[in-house]
Design a protein around this motif. Sequence first.
Motif, PDB file in Angstrom:
ATOM      1  N   ALA B 182      -2.503  -1.343   9.610  1.00 24.26           N
ATOM      2  CA  ALA B 182      -1.833  -2.625   9.305  1.00 24.26           C
ATOM      3  C   ALA B 182      -0.350  -2.491   8.691  1.00 24.26           C
ATOM      4  CB  ALA B 182      -2.688  -3.372   8.174  1.00 24.26           C
ATOM      5  N   GLN B 191      -0.025  -8.436   2.335  1.00 25.57           N
ATOM      6  CA  GLN B 191      -0.733  -8.707   3.562  1.00 25.57           C
ATOM      7  C   GLN B 191      -1.789  -7.871   3.949  1.00 25.57           C
ATOM      8  OE1 GLN B 191       2.792  -8.897   5.967  1.00 25.57           O
ATOM      9  NE2 GLN B 191       2.682 -11.068   6.191  1.00 25.57           N
ATOM     10  N   LYS B 195      -5.260  -9.598   4.146  1.00 23.21           N
ATOM     11  CA  LYS B 195      -5.866  -9.594   5.403  1.00 23.21           C
ATOM     12  C   LYS B 195      -6.629  -8.700   5.788  1.00 23.21           C
ATOM     13  CE  LYS B 195      -1.696 -12.380   7.253  1.00 23.21           C
ATOM     14  NZ  LYS B 195      -2.574 -13.340   7.427  1.00 23.21           N
ATOM     15  N   ILE B 196      -6.726  -7.402   5.117  1.00 21.81           N
ATOM     16  CA  ILE B 196      -7.817  -6.154   5.603  1.00 21.81           C
ATOM     17  C   ILE B 196      -8.587  -6.264   4.416  1.00 21.81           C
ATOM     18  CG2 ILE B 196      -7.715  -3.923   6.201  1.00 21.81           C
ATOM     19  CD1 ILE B 196      -6.109  -5.588   8.308  1.00 21.81           C
TER      20      ILE B 196
END
Lengths: 365, 393
Positions: B182, B191, B195-196
């Motif tokens: 990412a 992020q 997001k992960i």
Amino acid sequence: MSADVELSDVSVTFGSFYAAKNVNVKVNGGEFFSFLGPSGCGKTTLLRAISGFQEPSEGKVLIDNKDMSGIGPNKRPTALIFQNLALFPLMSVSENIAFSLEVRGVSKEERKKRADELLELIALEGQGEKKVHQLSGGQKQRVAIARALAVEPKVLLLDEPLSALDLKLRQRMRTELREIQKRVNITFIYITHDQGEALTMSDRIAVMNEGELEQIGKCDEVYNNPLTPFVATFVGENNPLYGKVTGIEGDKAQIETADGQYLAMMNDSKKLNIGDESIAFVRPESLFIPRDGDSFDNKIDVNIESFEFEGNLKNFYARLQSGAKIKFSVPNAIDTSSISSGSSIALGFDSSKSVILPKASLAID
Amino acid sequence: MMGIYIFIFFAYLFGPLIIMSITAFNSAEFPSITPWECFSFRWFNEGKIAYDGQHLAGLLSDWRLHDGIISSLIIGAGVVTLSVPIGMAAAIVLTQVRSQLRDIYYSISIMPVLFPGVIIGISTVVLWDRIAGLGGEGFISDIGRNGIFLTILAQTCFISTYCFLIFVARLQRFDQTQEEAALDLGASQTQVFFKILVPYLSPAIASAAVIAFLFSFENYNTTVFSILSDQTLTTVIASKVRLGISPALSALALTIIALTIIAAVTYEVLRRRAEKRYAESQEKFVKEKAADNRINKKYKAGFKIPKGITAILLIVVFATYGATQIVKNDLYGQSCIDAADKEKKSKFLEQLQTLESNELTDEELSGGSLGGNQDYGDIFGDPSLFQDFGGFD
Ligand SMILES: Nc1ncnc2c1ncn2[C@@H]1O[C@H](COP(=O)(O)OP(=O)(O)OP(=O)(O)O)[C@@H](O)[C@H]1O
Ligand SMILES: [Mg+2]
């Protein structure tokens, strides 16, 4: 858009251990460049240094002549395809591909458009809604490539991306990768321990051993004209003939071994002197069974031990008088019915197809 | 043999709960099965006004219980909102710590579960009493002496450790190259986190939240100290038990058990449904890919006898037996309750009458020939008693 990548005196240490040592190489923009080396030689480490996950302990990484030190992986114009792909399992294929756009705040429609384009590039049209686990190995591979390409990187770094695939798929992916590279026309830096892979895909390769670069060059150059015994034996197969230099004339040298004298080509970069311990290398496919009218400047007497059928080739394993092992290959089209195990025959090879190098350790011992 | 063992084990495990649940339906004032008075739901509702005028509250009319439940819910929510992020952060830090420090960090992190809850409760109160004292009048002093606030803090101390362990277990299977992937694709650290990591951890977040809430809801030994003058469900129950047990508590227990079972069953059903959907999508995918109807065969599952059939049969038999007995002997409904109350009242009156007829003399009441007040309450009234004592500083 492609970019040059230059490693200048790069070393990476873990404690006192050098995972990479004084690496100097310049990869040209748009080139398909491979690092080839055995497991644990520091290939991944070098790639991580280029992508920004690992700051070099010494030296500099330059991309487009810009010093990259202190610039994080998310700010470099590189994209890395991981050894295990590292696709995001909770996202769909499209979401995976468009991830780099999402984090850049690109609108949803735009993302979808781009994802569809890339899906087409990797021949997976209409499969964007699938989850990653519903893809086959080769498809995952291609999704990883598409995801990396979505950032529009100037350099694509690939860490043994084909190692998990079976042989047939691997061969197909080689061609596909090469085609994708031609289409997007960016710099590919490819890492592999498979010399076949490196030779078939790359414009140039760099052979690595224990953190150091042994040789950089075009594929045929490295294959035909290895600079070190390691390269000679790691890239393709080679029979070593150990001995001492007894004479030098022009670019050829005479080597005296326990089984006789041979003439072989010298690499001018490493000068040999008379009396030096050295090794002459001759490849299995350069050893011939002499037929009428053939003349070779080297002759070698062997005792056949065993035989192996490979399809296009027949491999013979034999021993010299001194007991040293030697392997030679004959195209399947040639009749070898007269050769049986236990029989003694004389083989010939051309001095121009043999290389003599100063003694050093081989890739296989 | 195995069956007998399992039966004994389950009887040991669930026997008391089952008996207690049954007592909730007996109209008698004490939880009991065998003198069975009447079958009734009164302990779930209003309770009763006893013949001597005492109000025995039922589940619905017991405001102390309601207040306790509300406090418990507030505390549970507070503990969840604190423990889950703390546990998660601590577990993420663990993945970043290297080598020997890692073991030390881990040991320190799990230490709170090894402390006795009592000590955590008391030490929280002691600390915040000091802090409240420093703050003078105002906000600090208010929250420093607020039982609910202190209980949230005290429980979070050790409950966040359970959350930590849940997150550690999940993070151990996390493939760190995903974070790197990412990052490489241009995501910032924030992020990457949202997001992960958070999507990956979401099952752990859910289970940590549930576990944290349950631990908080049922906690007693820490809470009893840190709650100060407030009450939670557990402290209310404990104080009730001290005054004598009432069938209303059985009713409460049964309600809690029922809610737990319903939640567990719902969860299981939902989970199976999701699993089935997943399996179906997988199957569809395989069929699509194979484009071959050899595997398109329909499998018809035969009816299978569930494994717990003996237990279910046993329960049904007992329940039927109990129900027929109750109906046969007319031991249910308002008429039965009225009759029982009437009988008790008349007995009570009888006793009162006997007491009145055996009236004590004045002399007997005042301690007999010894005279004076015989209890020791007066001891502190004697001014000379502590004369030689240095006194309390
Ligand atoms: N974080 C690390 N800490 C210590 N040593 C490391 C670390 N990462 C790599 N190494 C060491 O550096 C050497 C090179 O590792 P690297 O991962 O670059 O090998 P590789 O050439 O990619 O091998 P493979 O083909 O097996 O992937 C190995 O000996 C490895 O043990
Ligand atoms: Mg590697």
